[in-house]
Motif scaffolding. Structure first.
Motif, PDB file in Angstrom:
ATOM      1  N   ARG A   1       0.836  -1.208   0.000  1.00 28.76           N
ATOM      2  CA  ARG A   1       0.000   0.000   0.000  1.00 28.76           C
ATOM      3  C   ARG A   1       0.871   1.260   0.000  1.00 28.76           C
ATOM      4  O   ARG A   1       0.597   2.220  -0.714  1.00 28.76           O
ATOM      5  CB  ARG A   1      -0.937  -0.007   1.217  1.00 28.76           C
ATOM      6  CG  ARG A   1      -2.081  -0.992   1.106  1.00 28.76           C
ATOM      7  CD  ARG A   1      -3.165  -0.679   2.125  1.00 28.76           C
ATOM      8  NE  ARG A   1      -2.675  -0.815   3.489  1.00 28.76           N
ATOM      9  CZ  ARG A   1      -2.717  -1.942   4.196  1.00 28.76           C
ATOM     10  NH1 ARG A   1      -3.225  -3.044   3.632  1.00 28.76           N
ATOM     11  NH2 ARG A   1      -2.268  -1.989   5.431  1.00 28.76           N
ATOM     12  N   ALA A   2       1.933   1.238   0.797  1.00 33.77           N
ATOM     13  CA  ALA A   2       2.814   2.399   0.856  1.00 33.77           C
ATOM     14  C   ALA A   2       3.523   2.630  -0.471  1.00 33.77           C
ATOM     15  O   ALA A   2       3.846   3.773  -0.832  1.00 33.77           O
ATOM     16  CB  ALA A   2       3.837   2.218   1.976  1.00 33.77           C
ATOM     17  N   ALA A   3       3.761   1.557  -1.211  1.00 37.55           N
ATOM     18  CA  ALA A   3       4.517   1.664  -2.459  1.00 37.55           C
ATOM     19  C   ALA A   3       3.629   1.887  -3.681  1.00 37.55           C
ATOM     20  O   ALA A   3       4.146   2.106  -4.782  1.00 37.55           O
ATOM     21  CB  ALA A   3       5.347   0.401  -2.667  1.00 37.55           C
ATOM     22  N   MET A   4       2.305   1.850  -3.520  1.00 33.01           N
ATOM     23  CA  MET A   4       1.400   1.891  -4.665  1.00 33.01           C
ATOM     24  C   MET A   4       1.600   3.105  -5.573  1.00 33.01           C
ATOM     25  O   MET A   4       1.616   2.966  -6.804  1.00 33.01           O
ATOM     26  CB  MET A   4      -0.051   1.797  -4.205  1.00 33.01           C
ATOM     27  CG  MET A   4      -0.597   0.383  -4.188  1.00 33.01           C
ATOM     28  SD  MET A   4      -0.511  -0.416  -5.808  1.00 33.01           S
ATOM     29  CE  MET A   4      -1.454  -1.888  -5.490  1.00 33.01           C
ATOM     30  N   PRO A   5       1.745   4.316  -5.042  1.00 28.17           N
ATOM     31  CA  PRO A   5       1.964   5.449  -5.961  1.00 28.17           C
ATOM     32  C   PRO A   5       3.209   5.269  -6.826  1.00 28.17           C
ATOM     33  O   PRO A   5       3.195   5.570  -8.030  1.00 28.17           O
ATOM     34  CB  PRO A   5       2.100   6.640  -5.005  1.00 28.17           C
ATOM     35  CG  PRO A   5       1.359   6.236  -3.774  1.00 28.17           C
ATOM     36  CD  PRO A   5       1.608   4.770  -3.641  1.00 28.17           C
ATOM     37  N   ARG A   6       4.268   4.761  -6.214  1.00 24.59           N
ATOM     38  CA  ARG A   6       5.507   4.552  -6.969  1.00 24.59           C
ATOM     39  C   ARG A   6       5.339   3.418  -7.979  1.00 24.59           C
ATOM     40  O   ARG A   6       5.865   3.492  -9.098  1.00 24.59           O
ATOM     41  CB  ARG A   6       6.639   4.233  -5.999  1.00 24.59           C
ATOM     42  CG  ARG A   6       7.997   4.126  -6.645  1.00 24.59           C
ATOM     43  CD  ARG A   6       9.071   4.008  -5.588  1.00 24.59           C
ATOM     44  NE  ARG A   6      10.372   3.798  -6.165  1.00 24.59           N
ATOM     45  CZ  ARG A   6      11.483   3.653  -5.441  1.00 24.59           C
ATOM     46  NH1 ARG A   6      11.422   3.732  -4.123  1.00 24.59           N
ATOM     47  NH2 ARG A   6      12.646   3.461  -6.032  1.00 24.59           N
ATOM     48  N   ILE A   7       4.610   2.366  -7.587  1.00 19.63           N
ATOM     49  CA  ILE A   7       4.366   1.257  -8.497  1.00 19.63           C
ATOM     50  C   ILE A   7       3.557   1.732  -9.698  1.00 19.63           C
ATOM     51  O   ILE A   7       3.848   1.383 -10.849  1.00 19.63           O
ATOM     52  CB  ILE A   7       3.639   0.112  -7.759  1.00 19.63           C
ATOM     53  CG1 ILE A   7       4.594  -0.546  -6.751  1.00 19.63           C
ATOM     54  CG2 ILE A   7       3.113  -0.932  -8.745  1.00 19.63           C
ATOM     55  CD1 ILE A   7       3.928  -1.572  -5.859  1.00 19.63           C
ATOM     56  N   GLN A   8       2.524   2.542  -9.432  1.00 16.57           N
ATOM     57  CA  GLN A   8       1.713   3.079 -10.512  1.00 16.57           C
ATOM     58  C   GLN A   8       2.562   3.927 -11.464  1.00 16.57           C
ATOM     59  O   GLN A   8       2.454   3.815 -12.689  1.00 16.57           O
ATOM     60  CB  GLN A   8       0.578   3.932  -9.937  1.00 16.57           C
ATOM     61  CG  GLN A   8      -0.345   4.540 -10.979  1.00 16.57           C
ATOM     62  CD  GLN A   8      -1.217   3.495 -11.642  1.00 16.57           C
ATOM     63  OE1 GLN A   8      -2.095   2.916 -11.012  1.00 16.57           O
ATOM     64  NE2 GLN A   8      -0.977   3.252 -12.933  1.00 16.57           N
ATOM     65  N   GLU A   9       3.422   4.750 -10.898  1.00 18.23           N
ATOM     66  CA  GLU A   9       4.289   5.593 -11.714  1.00 18.23           C
ATOM     67  C   GLU A   9       5.230   4.758 -12.575  1.00 18.23           C
ATOM     68  O   GLU A   9       5.426   5.034 -13.764  1.00 18.23           O
ATOM     69  CB  GLU A   9       5.095   6.531 -10.812  1.00 18.23           C
ATOM     70  CG  GLU A   9       6.047   7.442 -11.564  1.00 18.23           C
ATOM     71  CD  GLU A   9       6.891   8.291 -10.623  1.00 18.23           C
ATOM     72  OE1 GLU A   9       7.693   9.103 -11.122  1.00 18.23           O
ATOM     73  OE2 GLU A   9       6.765   8.133  -9.387  1.00 18.23           O
ATOM     74  N   GLU A  10       5.802   3.730 -11.969  1.00 22.89           N
ATOM     75  CA  GLU A  10       6.734   2.875 -12.708  1.00 22.89           C
ATOM     76  C   GLU A  10       6.021   2.154 -13.848  1.00 22.89           C
ATOM     77  O   GLU A  10       6.528   2.079 -14.976  1.00 22.89           O
ATOM     78  CB  GLU A  10       7.373   1.858 -11.761  1.00 22.89           C
ATOM     79  CG  GLU A  10       8.242   0.809 -12.444  1.00 22.89           C
ATOM     80  CD  GLU A  10       9.355   1.409 -13.279  1.00 22.89           C
ATOM     81  OE1 GLU A  10       9.553   0.952 -14.426  1.00 22.89           O
ATOM     82  OE2 GLU A  10      10.027   2.345 -12.794  1.00 22.89           O
ATOM     83  N   LEU A  11       4.845   1.631 -13.576  1.00 20.78           N
ATOM     84  CA  LEU A  11       4.127   0.911 -14.619  1.00 20.78           C
ATOM     85  C   LEU A  11       3.656   1.849 -15.729  1.00 20.78           C
ATOM     86  O   LEU A  11       3.606   1.457 -16.902  1.00 20.78           O
ATOM     87  CB  LEU A  11       2.953   0.147 -14.015  1.00 20.78           C
ATOM     88  CG  LEU A  11       3.351  -1.070 -13.167  1.00 20.78           C
ATOM     89  CD1 LEU A  11       2.142  -1.680 -12.486  1.00 20.78           C
ATOM     90  CD2 LEU A  11       4.052  -2.130 -14.023  1.00 20.78           C
ATOM     91  N   ASP A  12       3.322   3.090 -15.390  1.00 23.51           N
ATOM     92  CA  ASP A  12       2.950   4.058 -16.411  1.00 23.51           C
ATOM     93  C   ASP A  12       4.125   4.334 -17.350  1.00 23.51           C
ATOM     94  O   ASP A  12       3.951   4.492 -18.561  1.00 23.51           O
ATOM     95  CB  ASP A  12       2.482   5.371 -15.768  1.00 23.51           C
ATOM     96  CG  ASP A  12       1.100   5.249 -15.138  1.00 23.51           C
ATOM     97  OD1 ASP A  12       0.387   4.277 -15.465  1.00 23.51           O
ATOM     98  OD2 ASP A  12       0.751   6.099 -14.309  1.00 23.51           O
ATOM     99  N   LEU A  13       5.330   4.397 -16.782  1.00 22.92           N
ATOM    100  CA  LEU A  13       6.524   4.587 -17.600  1.00 22.92           C
ATOM    101  C   LEU A  13       6.825   3.342 -18.432  1.00 22.92           C
ATOM    102  O   LEU A  13       7.166   3.430 -19.615  1.00 22.92           O
ATOM    103  CB  LEU A  13       7.729   4.913 -16.715  1.00 22.92           C
ATOM    104  CG  LEU A  13       7.751   6.271 -16.022  1.00 22.92           C
ATOM    105  CD1 LEU A  13       8.897   6.322 -15.016  1.00 22.92           C
ATOM    106  CD2 LEU A  13       7.904   7.392 -17.044  1.00 22.92           C
ATOM    107  N   ALA A  14       6.692   2.175 -17.781  1.00 17.77           N
ATOM    108  CA  ALA A  14       7.114   0.930 -18.422  1.00 17.77           C
ATOM    109  C   ALA A  14       6.179   0.506 -19.544  1.00 17.77           C
ATOM    110  O   ALA A  14       6.614  -0.131 -20.512  1.00 17.77           O
ATOM    111  CB  ALA A  14       7.202  -0.182 -17.379  1.00 17.77           C
ATOM    112  N   ARG A  15       4.903   0.853 -19.450  1.00 15.12           N
ATOM    113  CA  ARG A  15       3.959   0.343 -20.448  1.00 15.12           C
ATOM    114  C   ARG A  15       4.273   0.871 -21.853  1.00 15.12           C
ATOM    115  O   ARG A  15       3.826   0.303 -22.848  1.00 15.12           O
ATOM    116  CB  ARG A  15       2.524   0.661 -20.037  1.00 15.12           C
ATOM    117  CG  ARG A  15       2.118   2.110 -20.133  1.00 15.12           C
ATOM    118  CD  ARG A  15       0.638   2.290 -19.756  1.00 15.12           C
ATOM    119  NE  ARG A  15       0.373   1.916 -18.382  1.00 15.12           N
ATOM    120  CZ  ARG A  15      -0.587   1.065 -18.028  1.00 15.12           C
ATOM    121  NH1 ARG A  15      -1.332   0.484 -18.942  1.00 15.12           N
ATOM    122  NH2 ARG A  15      -0.791   0.777 -16.756  1.00 15.12           N
TER     123      ARG A  15
END
Length: 659
Positions: A576-590
């Motif tokens: 949960r704490a990492a979700m914003p960063r995970i979302q950001e990373e996946l937005d870049l990676a896609r």
């Protein structure tokens, strides 16, 4: 441990030494104690050395032998130095001042390609034959040291890590989509493809010979199917021999230049390693630091039925038996999921499949480095070697017509945690084709293995006829129980994913730690794979060989019917704490090359929209987030960093965000 590299201009052109200098700079993170390049016309070999054994002080690679015929560089730790010295006629006084690489060169001068059958330990080496104009590359049977190679025009290059080859500029960093696809599907890593397009890997237990005319010969020098029967008169003799082999494997991996540390969980493998290491160190007054992951304080743990999220009590009972063991709890409270993605790419060069465990695993490495330890003992593959359950003995008995013994084992099944009915069902499931077994499961309402449970590969990829044909061609079967013999299970687990060497090299580069696994010792594996199977399970005694070998060394609680440890049981608040960063990373990676082609992005988006709560977690939630989401995150990040269009490149992009 060291990094090795080399360039061979097959057309005789000069400049090999200059090219090696670029490789040397790229690989310097894996060895800063000594660096050297030797050039001989169109050939240059080099090393960057990290001194991790006492004998590394005498290492003077690159080496030449055979009157100038052989040129050798090696990344190795020889665990059978005394035996080799005896076979090669090396006096004890001379051996004391010889680096492992020097012993290897003498062995090569004696046996040439057959050398790999004589040496025991973790190794990757390269030998250039100036007379025959060929380059020989080899790795140990478990691939504990990595080695890559590539050909570009007339130039052949090899290196410990792919970044060494990328430094030449001939091959632009890009993902090998077929390898990434198979890896995300958890299939066997078969064939020379690496995670990087255009770069091949020497497979575990393989020797590759590259010739001047462009030919490439690949030979598996270690035969996993070979029978090497081990027979003693009494069962007690097997137990004694097994215990002695294990203690030797642990002691050999403690040969170092600094203090020793170890992972310690509540499981069977790390506990045996710690007990053996503590006993060995006690004889010389030495001490051992054991690190155990504990969950963050004040959070609700995810503990599936039959699992316990805090392994400290059992681990501490083990450490408490040995006064020379300092036991350290590691909660990694300051680390969140995804924090180590940049470091993972730069130093380890592979996408980790378990980001939850990476959190605490890397935290232990940081602490070990802070405490100035050089060697970190693990028990990573012990479930396939020292603590093998051997349940495949049931179908072995059934197929062999030993029905009386099979029936007696069914009656004793509660000792294995099964009902007699479950034991009989297991027997039949391993005796019929998987298609029949799957049909029976559907008819009885039980779940059938589906790739979609564990992977976010696009359905079109996972279900395509061509991909299914590929899986059949490489012999992939996701259910170990379908393997026909106990030894088959050991072989498939140990050979499944060839990332052991990348993990160990990454530990060295990132933390200065030499991670060593005694449970992966070749002598131990050969023994375990070739003894009678009743030594693993017999009349209700589970893990019989382990219990009889180590029962007096470990606390009784380890052998009682108790919940298994659930690693990273605090994954939900970290996620949960990492979700914003995970979302950001996946937005870049896609947007990276190949990501949309392989990964089911709509399914990933659906998982991201779900808020993981602290209530009782279902299997579906664990599958969707802990497995599918985080595996996709890791793979997508790797593919983004290797995107040809990534202007930051491999070195520049990895330099940012590192601690």
């Amino acid at each position: 441990m060291t990094a090795i590299f080399g360039v061979w201009n097959g057309n005789g052109a000069p400049g090999a030494g200059q090219a090696c200098a670029a490789m040397q700079r790229a690989l310097s993170i894996y060895g800063a104690d000594r660096s050297a390049i030797a050039e001989d016309g169109p050939v240059a070999l080099g090393v960057t050395l990290a001194r991790l054994t006492p004998e590394d002080t005498f290492d003077r690679q690159p080496l030449a032998g055979g009157g100038g015929r052989w040129h050798l560089v090696a990344d190795l730790r020889l665990d059978n130095r005394p035996e080799l010295a005896g076979q090669l006629g090396i006096a004890a006084a001379d051996l004391a001042t010889m680096a492992d690489s020097q012993v290897l060169l003498q062995a090569w001068e004696r046996w040439e390609e057959a050398t790999v059958e004589h040496i025991v330990g973790d190794f990757a080496f390269a030998v250039f034959d100036a007379r025959e104009r060929r380059l020989v590359l080899a790795r140990d049977f478990m691939g504990q040291r990595p080695l890559f190679y590539a050909r570009s025009g007339a130039r052949t290059a090899f290196a410990t890590m792919a970044k060494g080859i990328h430094a030449l500029g001939d091959i632009t960093p890009a993902p090998d989509l077929e390898r990434v696809r198979d890896y995300l599907a958890l299939t066997n890593m078969v064939g020379p493809n690496s995670f990087f397009a255009g770069i091949s890997r020497v497979e575990m237990g393989e020797m590759v010979t590259l010739h001047a005319d462009g030919r490439t010969e690949r030979r598996a020098w270690y035969d996993w199917s070979a029978e090497r029967p081990v027979r003693f008169a009494r069962d007690a003799d097997y137990v004694d021999a097994f215990r002695d082999l294990f203690d030797r494997a642990v002691a050999d991996r403690m040969r170092g230049t600094g203090s020793i540390a170890a992972h310690l969980s509540s499981g069977y493998d790390s506990t045996a390693v710690v007990a053996s290491a503590a006993r060995t160190l006690a004889a010389s007054g030495g001490r051992l630091t054991a690190y155990t992951h504990v969950p963050m304080a004040g959070v609700v743990l995810d503990e599936p039925e039959g699992r316990i999220g805090n392994e400290w009590p059992v681990a501490h009972a083990v450490a408490g038996l040995y006064p020379n063991v300092e036991h350290v709890a590691v909660d990694a409270a300051d680390r969140m999921i995804g924090d180590d993605l940049e470091r993972q790419f730069h130093y380890f060069e592979y996408p980790a499949l378990n980001l939850c465990n990476i959190v605490w695993g890397r935290a232990i490495s940081r602490l070990a480095a802070r405490d100035r330890h050089k060697v970190l003992l693990t028990g990573a593959v012990g479930n396939a070697t020292i603590s093998l359950a051997g349940m495949e003995r049931l179908p072995e008995l059934f197929r062999a017509g030993q029905w009386g013994e099979w029936f007696r084992e069914l009656r004793a099944a509660p000792g294995y945690g099964l009902t007699p009915y479950e034991a009989a069902r297991f027997t039949l499931a391993a005796s019929f084709p998987r298609m029949v077994v799957d049909m029976a499961k559907r008819m009885t309402g039980r779940s059938v293995y589906r790739l979609a449970q564990f992977s976010t590969l696009r359905p079109e990829v996972a279900e395509s006829a061509s991909y299914k044909a590929h899986l059949d061609a490489i012999g992939f079967d996701p259910t170990y129980q379908s393997q026909k013999r106990v030894r088959d299970v050991t072989a498939i687990i140990l050979r499944r994913l060839d990332v052991h060497g990348l993990e160990q090299k990454g530990q060295l580069g990132a933390y200065g730690i030499d991670a060593r696994d005694p449970t992966a010792d070749r002598r131990l594996v050969d023994f375990v794979m070739n003894i009678p199977t009743h030594l693993f399970m017999h009349r209700g005694v589970k893990k019989r060989l382990y219990q009889e070998a180590f029962g007096e060394r470990l606390p009784p609680v380890l052998f009682t019917r108790r919940p298994k440890g659930q690693q990273a049981a605090d994954w939900r608040p970290r996620l949960r704490a990492a979700m914003p960063r995970i979302q950001e990373e996946l937005d870049l990676a896609r947007r990276a090359e190949g990501v949309a082609e392989l990964i089911d992005l709509p399914r990933l988006d659906a998982a991201l929209a779900v808020n993981v709560t602290d209530g009782p977690s279902s299997t579906q939630v664990r599958d969707s987030h802990r497995l599918r989401l985080l595996r996709a995150l890791s793979v997508a990040h790797f593919m983004r960093k290797t995107d040809r269009r990534n202007s930051a490149g491999t070195e520049g992009s990895a330099a940012s965000g590192l601690e």
